[in-house]
Design an enzyme around this catalytic site. Structure first.
Site, mmCIF file in Angstrom:
data_model
loop_
_atom_site.group_PDB
_atom_site.id
_atom_site.type_symbol
_atom_site.label_atom_id
_atom_site.label_comp_id
_atom_site.label_asym_id
_atom_site.label_seq_id
_atom_site.Cartn_x
_atom_site.Cartn_y
_atom_site.Cartn_z
ATOM 1 N N SER A 140 0.834 -1.199 0.000
ATOM 2 C CA SER A 140 0.000 0.000 0.000
ATOM 3 C C SER A 140 0.877 1.262 0.000
ATOM 4 O O SER A 140 1.670 1.462 -0.922
ATOM 5 C CB SER A 140 -0.950 -0.045 1.205
ATOM 6 O OG SER A 140 -1.889 0.993 1.162
ATOM 7 N N ASP A 349 3.815 23.977 -0.724
ATOM 8 C CA ASP A 349 5.200 23.846 -1.185
ATOM 9 C C ASP A 349 5.797 22.487 -0.816
ATOM 10 O O ASP A 349 6.969 22.386 -0.477
ATOM 11 C CB ASP A 349 6.066 24.980 -0.623
ATOM 12 C CG ASP A 349 6.077 25.023 0.897
ATOM 13 O OD1 ASP A 349 5.227 24.356 1.536
ATOM 14 O OD2 ASP A 349 6.942 25.726 1.476
ATOM 15 N N HIS A 402 -7.409 -5.175 -1.218
ATOM 16 C CA HIS A 402 -6.204 -4.380 -0.982
ATOM 17 C C HIS A 402 -5.248 -5.045 0.008
ATOM 18 O O HIS A 402 -4.037 -4.844 -0.072
ATOM 19 C CB HIS A 402 -6.621 -3.007 -0.462
ATOM 20 C CG HIS A 402 -5.494 -2.048 -0.276
ATOM 21 N ND1 HIS A 402 -4.839 -1.444 -1.333
ATOM 22 C CD2 HIS A 402 -4.881 -1.600 0.850
ATOM 23 C CE1 HIS A 402 -3.883 -0.656 -0.870
ATOM 24 N NE2 HIS A 402 -3.893 -0.731 0.444
#
Length: 428
Positions: A140, A349, A402
């Protein structure tokens, strides 16, 4: 510390590393990793395999024996289980350890707990242990970290195995959540169809919570939004059954009081809220998709365009692994971190997590298990990323959700090792 288990020995390692690897003489943190070696092979000079845990914000496994993927890995590797910074025993970040800082200080500090610095930790550990090259297994979010490692330290890697974790590096964060909400809608539909009557019980519970206070053992009030968050289990094998048993036992008829939320259910709900003990997930989850842009609560923005997912709807729909502002308004241990979460959501940023040109020219064999029904990591976007990487190959399957590595890890890792070896042979 060295400890003997039934089939292996573990050795604990601790490292003092910079908070910001771009300022190596600044503040430091302690990073913990546990080495596993199979009995009878302790003295052998085996290659190393580093396990990168999913998350972000959760520690490496605490095994009691070599089972699953570790059983397969121990046949040919020394295994290193890394507690990613801020988790487990690696300078853990919780509401307790962050309480002495202002919101601005919390956000400034936590910006260094993303994949770029996690990978820099691993690289520093490799150097301190005197290892020329090692292999990675990323599950993952650990797979996201693996591509960051491939981007910036490719010469340190021998092979890379990824399960359910090829990041969508050519897509915007809005596209990511549009895709995962679509998958989540499909999972909801299957859940209600598979368990007739469960949707009605869930709606009844949500209506009850809107009209009466139901307090969990930690004093936190349970809400319909928190019921929706149970949908994270829809992306895991056995998750639908778990949700059914939980919601099927949520309400009780109390003499002279009528319908009430069961205490057992309130206790179980508390255990299901991992964000309470692992706040890095909530604080930094959306930032794993950010390079030079702010997330600005992308999941919430996408959900606002999907009214069927509103917690005020008569038919309550479950959500997935998304993070929402309400979590910092409602969850007891996230409330003190609400201002820091807002600062991090507005941060624009964020540094680069990937070098796309380096990945296009990649020479390290990469073998990935991609799950076609994955609710958390969009299959089509993973295919797109892998198609733009050299020396990368995928096993595409609908056999697992998953969490396949936790369900059938021995088989999955065995297949990935064979695939990577084949890539290596083809390169020679």
């Amino acid at each position: 510390m060295t400890v003997n288990l039934s089939d292996c020995v573990w050795v604990d390692h601790r490292f003092e590393l910079p908070v910001n690897h771009h300022q190596p003489d600044g503040r430091t943190i302690n990073v913990f990793a546990r080495e596993l070696r199979a009995h009878g092979r302790e003295a052998e000079s085996l290659p190393w395999l580093v396990y990168l845990q999913g998350g972000p914000g959760f520690p490496a496994p605490r095994p009691t024996a070599l089972t699953g993927w570790m059983k397969r890995a121990a046949k040919q590797f020394r295994i290193l289980l890394l507690d990613q910074r801020g988790t487990g025993q690696s300078t853990p970040q919780t509401h307790q350890t962050l309480a002495h800082l202002t919101a601005e200080q919390q956000a400034e500090y936590l910006q260094y707990f993303r994949a770029d610095q996690i990978v820099a930790d691993a690289e520093a550990i490799r150097q301190q242990l005197g290892i020329e090259r090692w292999s990675l297994l990323g599950q993952s979010f650990g797979g996201f970290c693996a591509l960051t490692y491939l981007s910036f330290y490719p010469d340190s890697l021998k092979q890379v195995y990824i399960t359910g974790g090829i990041p969508p590096i050519h897509r915007s964060i809005e596209e990511v959540y549009q895709a995962t909400f679509a998958r989540t809608a499909e999972k909801n539909q299957r859940l209600w169809q598979r368990f007739p009557g469960l949707a009605k019980k869930t709606d009844q519970l949500a209506q009850l919570l809107r009209g009466q206070a139901a307090l969990m053992p930690n004093g936190q009030q349970l809400t319909a939004e928190q019921i929706q968050a149970l949908g994270i289990d829809l992306g895991r094998s056995g998750g639908a059954e778990s949700i059914y048993h939980l919601l099927d036992n949520a309400v009780i008829e109390v003499p002279e009081q009528g319908l009430q939320v069961r205490y057992e259910f309130l206790q179980d709900m508390l255990a299901h809220q991992g964000f309470l003990t692992n706040p890095i997930y909530g604080l930094l989850h959306e930032s794993i998709y950010c390079e030079g842009e702010a997330s600005n609560w992308a999941a919430q923005r996408v959900m606002d365009s999907l009214p069927e997912f509103s917690a005020t709807q008569e038919r309550l729909q479950l959500v997935g692994e998304m993070v929402f502002p309400w979590m910092f308004e409602q969850l007891q241990t996230l409330k003190p971190l609400q201002s820091a979460a807002q600062i991090l959501a507005e941060k624009s940023d964020w540094p680069a997590l990937y070098d796309r040109q380096q990945l296009a020219n990649n020479t390290v064999p990469v073998a990935a298990a991609m799950y076609t029904q994955d609710m958390f990591v969009e299959y089509d976007f993973s295919r797109e990323t892998l198609s733009k990487m050299a020396n990368a190959r995928a096993w595409e399957t609908n056999e697992y959700e998953h969490n396949g590595i936790g369900v059938d890890g021995e088989r999955i890792l065995d297949k990935l090792i064979a695939m990577a070896d084949d890539i290596e042979r083809c390169r020679c």
